[in-house]
Structures are given as structure tokens and as C-alpha cells.
Design an enzyme around this catalytic site. Sequence first.
Site, PDB file in Angstrom:
ATOM      1  N   LYS A   1     -11.836   5.157   8.174  1.00 25.97           N
ATOM      2  CA  LYS A   1     -11.028   4.226   7.473  1.00 25.97           C
ATOM      3  C   LYS A   1     -11.123   2.819   7.112  1.00 25.97           C
ATOM      4  O   LYS A   1     -11.187   1.928   6.176  1.00 25.97           O
ATOM      5  CB  LYS A   1      -9.635   4.781   6.939  1.00 25.97           C
ATOM      6  CG  LYS A   1      -8.732   4.482   6.368  1.00 25.97           C
ATOM      7  CD  LYS A   1      -8.056   3.625   7.044  1.00 25.97           C
ATOM      8  CE  LYS A   1      -7.067   3.029   7.753  1.00 25.97           C
ATOM      9  NZ  LYS A   1      -6.025   3.893   8.296  1.00 25.97           N
TER      10      LYS A   1
ATOM     11  N   TYR B   1       1.042   6.696   3.730  1.00 22.35           N
ATOM     12  CA  TYR B   1      -0.385   6.407   4.286  1.00 22.35           C
ATOM     13  C   TYR B   1      -1.944   7.066   3.183  1.00 22.35           C
ATOM     14  O   TYR B   1      -2.714   5.711   2.856  1.00 22.35           O
ATOM     15  CB  TYR B   1      -0.212   6.279   6.118  1.00 22.35           C
ATOM     16  CG  TYR B   1       0.655   5.691   6.618  1.00 22.35           C
ATOM     17  CD1 TYR B   1       1.760   6.291   6.449  1.00 22.35           C
ATOM     18  CD2 TYR B   1      -0.222   4.432   7.438  1.00 22.35           C
ATOM     19  CE1 TYR B   1       2.431   5.571   7.596  1.00 22.35           C
ATOM     20  CE2 TYR B   1       1.100   3.733   8.616  1.00 22.35           C
ATOM     21  CZ  TYR B   1       2.796   4.718   8.847  1.00 22.35           C
ATOM     22  OH  TYR B   1       2.361   3.969   9.281  1.00 22.35           O
TER      23      TYR B   1
ATOM     24  N   GLU C   1      -4.347   4.070   1.171  1.00 25.49           N
ATOM     25  CA  GLU C   1      -5.645   3.362   1.293  1.00 25.49           C
ATOM     26  C   GLU C   1      -6.751   4.355   1.134  1.00 25.49           C
ATOM     27  O   GLU C   1      -7.581   3.150   0.675  1.00 25.49           O
ATOM     28  CB  GLU C   1      -5.317   4.319   2.828  1.00 25.49           C
ATOM     29  CG  GLU C   1      -4.539   3.050   4.025  1.00 25.49           C
ATOM     30  CD  GLU C   1      -4.605   3.711   5.339  1.00 25.49           C
ATOM     31  OE1 GLU C   1      -4.046   3.004   6.607  1.00 25.49           O
ATOM     32  OE2 GLU C   1      -5.442   4.732   6.208  1.00 25.49           O
TER      33      GLU C   1
ATOM     34  N   HIS D   1      -0.323 -24.734  10.790  1.00 25.50           N
ATOM     35  CA  HIS D   1      -0.321 -25.358   9.672  1.00 25.50           C
ATOM     36  C   HIS D   1      -1.899 -25.332   9.143  1.00 25.50           C
ATOM     37  O   HIS D   1      -2.288 -26.021  10.239  1.00 25.50           O
ATOM     38  CB  HIS D   1       0.276 -26.007   8.801  1.00 25.50           C
ATOM     39  CG  HIS D   1       0.570 -26.625   7.712  1.00 25.50           C
ATOM     40  ND1 HIS D   1       0.452 -26.042   6.349  1.00 25.50           N
ATOM     41  CD2 HIS D   1      -0.460 -27.623   7.131  1.00 25.50           C
ATOM     42  CE1 HIS D   1       0.510 -27.116   5.543  1.00 25.50           C
ATOM     43  NE2 HIS D   1       0.518 -27.493   5.765  1.00 25.50           N
TER      44      HIS D   1
ATOM     45  N   GLU E   1       2.515 -19.196   8.267  1.00 23.07           N
ATOM     46  CA  GLU E   1       4.101 -19.860   9.792  1.00 23.07           C
ATOM     47  C   GLU E   1       4.806 -20.035   8.176  1.00 23.07           C
ATOM     48  O   GLU E   1       6.321 -20.485   9.102  1.00 23.07           O
ATOM     49  CB  GLU E   1       2.882 -21.058   9.128  1.00 23.07           C
ATOM     50  CG  GLU E   1       3.126 -21.751   7.554  1.00 23.07           C
ATOM     51  CD  GLU E   1       2.362 -23.013   7.692  1.00 23.07           C
ATOM     52  OE1 GLU E   1       3.197 -23.892   7.578  1.00 23.07           O
ATOM     53  OE2 GLU E   1       1.106 -23.471   6.561  1.00 23.07           O
TER      54      GLU E   1
HETATM   55  P1  NDP Z   1       2.615  11.443   4.612  1.00 25.74           P
HETATM   56  O1  NDP Z   1       3.823  11.842   5.108  1.00 25.74           O
HETATM   57  O2  NDP Z   1       2.662   9.757   5.120  1.00 25.74           O
HETATM   58  O3  NDP Z   1       2.352  11.097   3.400  1.00 25.74           O
HETATM   59  C1  NDP Z   1       2.927  12.330   2.641  1.00 25.74           C
HETATM   60  C2  NDP Z   1       2.645  12.196   0.994  1.00 25.74           C
HETATM   61  O4  NDP Z   1       2.340  13.236   0.062  1.00 25.74           O
HETATM   62  C3  NDP Z   1       4.101  11.331   0.348  1.00 25.74           C
HETATM   63  O5  NDP Z   1       3.198  10.944  -0.573  1.00 25.74           O
HETATM   64  C4  NDP Z   1       4.636  12.971  -0.579  1.00 25.74           C
HETATM   65  O6  NDP Z   1       5.374  12.524  -1.397  1.00 25.74           O
HETATM   66  C5  NDP Z   1       3.780  13.857  -0.700  1.00 25.74           C
HETATM   67  N1  NDP Z   1       3.683  14.956  -1.055  1.00 25.74           N
HETATM   68  C6  NDP Z   1       4.140  15.524  -0.139  1.00 25.74           C
HETATM   69  N2  NDP Z   1       4.566  16.516  -0.099  1.00 25.74           N
HETATM   70  C7  NDP Z   1       3.981  16.741  -1.666  1.00 25.74           C
HETATM   71  C8  NDP Z   1       3.902  18.005  -3.074  1.00 25.74           C
HETATM   72  N3  NDP Z   1       4.218  19.620  -1.896  1.00 25.74           N
HETATM   73  N4  NDP Z   1       3.721  17.713  -3.824  1.00 25.74           N
HETATM   74  C9  NDP Z   1       3.044  15.973  -4.255  1.00 25.74           C
HETATM   75  N5  NDP Z   1       3.701  15.636  -3.079  1.00 25.74           N
HETATM   76  C10 NDP Z   1       3.512  15.654  -2.144  1.00 25.74           C
HETATM   77  O7  NDP Z   1       1.890  11.739   5.071  1.00 25.74           O
HETATM   78  P2  NDP Z   1      -0.166  11.097   5.270  1.00 25.74           P
HETATM   79  O8  NDP Z   1      -1.141  12.075   5.037  1.00 25.74           O
HETATM   80  O9  NDP Z   1      -0.435   9.931   4.021  1.00 25.74           O
HETATM   81  O10 NDP Z   1      -0.074  10.166   7.027  1.00 25.74           O
HETATM   82  C11 NDP Z   1      -0.317  11.472   7.832  1.00 25.74           C
HETATM   83  C12 NDP Z   1       0.690  10.549   9.585  1.00 25.74           C
HETATM   84  O11 NDP Z   1      -1.104  10.267   9.458  1.00 25.74           O
HETATM   85  C13 NDP Z   1       1.375   9.028   8.560  1.00 25.74           C
HETATM   86  O12 NDP Z   1       2.637  10.151   8.653  1.00 25.74           O
HETATM   87  C14 NDP Z   1       0.953   8.652   9.670  1.00 25.74           C
HETATM   88  O13 NDP Z   1       1.529   8.734  10.536  1.00 25.74           O
HETATM   89  C15 NDP Z   1      -0.181   8.806   9.544  1.00 25.74           C
HETATM   90  N6  NDP Z   1      -1.816   7.822   9.439  1.00 25.74           N
HETATM   91  C16 NDP Z   1      -1.496   6.694   9.583  1.00 25.74           C
HETATM   92  C17 NDP Z   1      -1.736   5.225   9.106  1.00 25.74           C
HETATM   93  C18 NDP Z   1      -2.440   4.177   9.418  1.00 25.74           C
HETATM   94  O14 NDP Z   1      -1.064   3.509  10.680  1.00 25.74           O
HETATM   95  N7  NDP Z   1      -2.709   3.273   8.969  1.00 25.74           N
HETATM   96  C19 NDP Z   1      -2.788   6.078   8.109  1.00 25.74           C
HETATM   97  C20 NDP Z   1      -3.119   7.352   7.572  1.00 25.74           C
HETATM   98  C21 NDP Z   1      -1.637   8.056   8.358  1.00 25.74           C
HETATM   99  P3  NDP Z   1       7.737  11.893  -0.664  1.00 25.74           P
HETATM  100  O15 NDP Z   1       6.896  10.164  -1.013  1.00 25.74           O
HETATM  101  O16 NDP Z   1       8.045  12.173  -1.906  1.00 25.74           O
HETATM  102  O17 NDP Z   1       7.584  13.253  -0.421  1.00 25.74           O
END
Ligand code: NDP
Length: 451
Positions: free
Chosen positions: A50, A176, A180, A434, A439
Site C-alpha cells: 500500500k 483506514y 488510503e 526553522h 515547528e
Molecule cells: P475499519 O474498521 O477501520 O473501517 C471499516 C469501515 O467500513 C468504516 O468506515 C465503517 O463505517 C465501514 N463499514 C463497516 N461495516 C459497514 C457496513 N455494513 N456498511 C457500510 N459501511 C460499513 O477497517 P479497515 O478495513 O479500513 O481497516 C482494518 C484495520 O486495519 C484498521 O482498524 C487498522 O487497525 C488496520 N489498518 C491500519 C493501517 C495503517 O496503520 N495505516 C492501514 C490499513 C489498515 P463506520 O465508520 O460507519 O462504522
Amino acid sequence: MAFDYDLFTIGAGSGGVAASRRAAAHGARVAIAEDRRIGGTCVLRGCVPKKLLVYGTHFAEELEDARGYGWTVERARLDWGALVAAKDRETDRLHGIYAKLLAGSGVAVHEGRARIVAANTVEVAGRRVTARHILVATGGRPERLAIPGAELAIDSDQALDLRELPRRVAILGGGYIAVEFAGIFRAAGAEVTQVIRADRVLRGFDDECRAHLQAEMARKGVRFLAGAEAARIERVAGGLRLELRDGSALEVDEVMMATGRRPNTAGLGLEEAGVTLNKAGAIAVDEWQATTAPGIHAIGDVTDRINLTPVAIAEGRGLAATLFDGNPTRMDHSCVASAVFSQPPLGTVGLSEEAAAAQCGAVDVYTALFRPMKHALSGREERTLMKLVVERASQVVVGAHMVGADAPEIIQALAIAVKARLTKRDFDRTVAVHPTAAEEFVLMREPTRRT
Ligand code: NDP
């Protein structure tokens, strides 16, 4: 009873490999099983590939910005296939390094799917092996929405391997992974529509940062459909038709589902072995990574606590110290910094303003919102947001947040200060470097608001 091994680890991702190598370094006899390629999500299907795509696509902006500095940039164009191939070469290289490191540390590798079949006993590739301790480090996988046509969508595994850049992409979810990939596809030149059921992306992060990131992403051309949910996906002549619950629809070339991940617990023999899963289907563990079954431990995403590679690694190394070094080590899950590699990126450590107000009572909030010096000449309108959240009574800085270029790099250094519970006065008496953007974190004089 004599066991074949002191530790048998199921899953050779970042957490499992770190735990196994550290256990072997402490003198344990260790084996590890993997049914895909050694390396796991982070190295092969997550963080690393990624980030390479983020680097690769962000050049689009660098090239545009260069014009304001006198450069003539003609006919620059991205060969998406070449970028994906270069990314693959790097993940192949890292896979090789992981395999070599394991072999070099004396950990026996069993290829195949492992299953716990009796106390202290695992079966892998038709062979039974015994171990004093079993460690489950099987991670997680993308979860698809149960809607008609879900199989027509791609998930993050497939999004990393697209051989052609889709011209129009819809991304479902606002976490996330969703933000991304919205950044990657948009910077590469695709039309991107992000469908989120809430009103904002990144639930759980600082609200002001969420709003700022979303506005900056929108400025770059990502279209947000907020308060919207997918109803069905169908193949149509020109691509895919994504229908939303309100009856509206959009036509795209790819629909990417980024609506969350699920712990990999199926088919491991966990329940028969007495391992309790929590409501979310993750393995329940205590602060020592012990499950409810004697001799079985779990770390990383399969426990669904803080799903980040460095956390899984720390949990794994702590467990190795506890079991094999006579050094009982609990994992400290407080104040873990993280970054979202959106475009622009977001870095965060400690409490959001909302969480601090709930947990610390009175809070002083310091913010800086500015156009970075680089954009004086590039002409880009992008603004950087920096924010410190301070507990009023103690003056301890309990949260630091940033949305803008280099936020992940800057937050890593700031995380030391926040973890060490330094005060706003410590920040104030630190002399600025700076001219930098960073900063601003030591130049915020007056609170923007007191809550
Ligand atoms: P997240 O749990 O962060 O996000 C899931 C998203 O899907 C949320 O926006 C949620 O909405 C939405 N969602 C869930 N269920 C439904 C549904 N039934 N209908 C519509 N929308 C839905 O999961 P990710 O898969 O993005 O990432 C998983 C984990 O992986 C992260 O929590 C993180 O810990 C890790 N990760 C870390 C990264 C980094 O450090 N840069 C990069 C990628 C992953 P709502 O907000 O409304 O609940």
C-alpha cells in the site's frame, strides 16, 4: 511429556514471525506454520505494498508542484502496470528476507494449514506435532458486505494487484483502508467516489482531523457520498452498476469493498480446544496474551485489539520474554501512535479532543491551520492542520494530531513526548527547527479553545 517443540506458532505474519524468532533467540525449540506465503498481511497484502502505491501515485502532485518552482514537466504519465510490477518485486524480495530470517534463527517452517487437534497437539500437512505452547497469530482478512453482487467487487487484496488502473472506482467504507485507496486511485488519475454510511471518514479519530482530511481529499477530487449505503452491484454493458439504498446508482469500472476486516479463526480447531471467541469473533486474550485454553496464546489482528503491525510484534516479543526468558512482559496498549497514509496523510497519538474531554475533564486545545511554505510557490491550496490536546489540570499533552505532508514521520517523533507524558511547558521550552512545518508543534502559544 516430551514435546516436539517448546512453541508452535500458527501464522507467519509480522507478529508470528517476531514471536517465533525471539522465542528461538531465548533458546526455545520453535516451529511455525503458514499456508500462504511467509510475510503476512503487512508485508504482502497491506502496509508495505500500500505504501509503495502511495509513494508511486503521489508523484503526480510533486510533478504539478514543481511547475511553480520553474520546472517544465511535459507529458508525465503513470504506467500503472509498471508501478504494480515494481511493487511486486519489492514484496517478493521482502518475502525472501522473511523466509531467510526465519531459517537463520533456527525456526522450523511447516508449509500448510495448521489445526489444533488435541491438547498441545497441532496437525499440519497430515502430520501431528506436539508443543508445550501454541501461539495463534493468524491475522485477519477483508470482510465483504452481504449484498447482491458482492462477488463483483474487489477487496484490498485484489486492489493491490490490479493490472490496469480503473477509470472510475467506487470505494465502500470510510476506514483506514478506504481512505488510503481513495487517495491512491485518485492520485493515479481515476474518478473516485467514496461511499460512507456515516457523515465522515475515520470514525474514532479526532473529529476536527476527520473533517479536515475529508475536505482536503474532496479538494483533490474524491467525491464523497455520505450517509449512503450500498444495496447491490450488477454487471452492465459499460462496467458495474452500484445501486445505493436510496435507489440512486452510479456506474463504475470497479467497486472496492473496504468495510472492515475479520479475524482468521475458522478451521483452526479453536472452539474444540476450549478457546473462547469474543462477540466480534476474535480470540479473547488476557494481558499476557493467554486464551481461555491452557497452553494456547494469541497475538495480533486475530485478537482484534489494536490491529497494527508494530503492536502485534510487541505482543509477540513480550510473550516470548514471558514464556522463555523468565521475564514476564505485559503489553502496554496505551498511547500507540498510528498513521493513515491518505493523501494528505494523517498522524495521531494519544487522545482525540472528544476522548480527552470525556476522560480528562477540562481540556485546552491548541490548533494551527496553515498553508505550508512549499505551497507559496507551488500554488497548491492545501492546508495543514496540527493539534495538541492538553489536560488542563496537569498540563500534560494527552493527544497530538496532524493532517498534512509528512504527518506520519512527525507524529512518530512526537509520540515519544506524548508517551512520556510531557507537559505543554516542555513543548513551549523546546526551540523550533526553522523553517519546517513541524515547528508549529512547539510554537502554539494560546489555546484555540478551552473545553
Ligand atoms: P475499519 O474498521 O477501520 O473501517 C471499516 C469501515 O467500513 C468504516 O468506515 C465503517 O463505517 C465501514 N463499514 C463497516 N461495516 C459497514 C457496513 N455494513 N456498511 C457500510 N459501511 C460499513 O477497517 P479497515 O478495513 O479500513 O481497516 C482494518 C484495520 O486495519 C484498521 O482498524 C487498522 O487497525 C488496520 N489498518 C491500519 C493501517 C495503517 O496503520 N495505516 C492501514 C490499513 C489498515 P463506520 O465508520 O460507519 O462504522
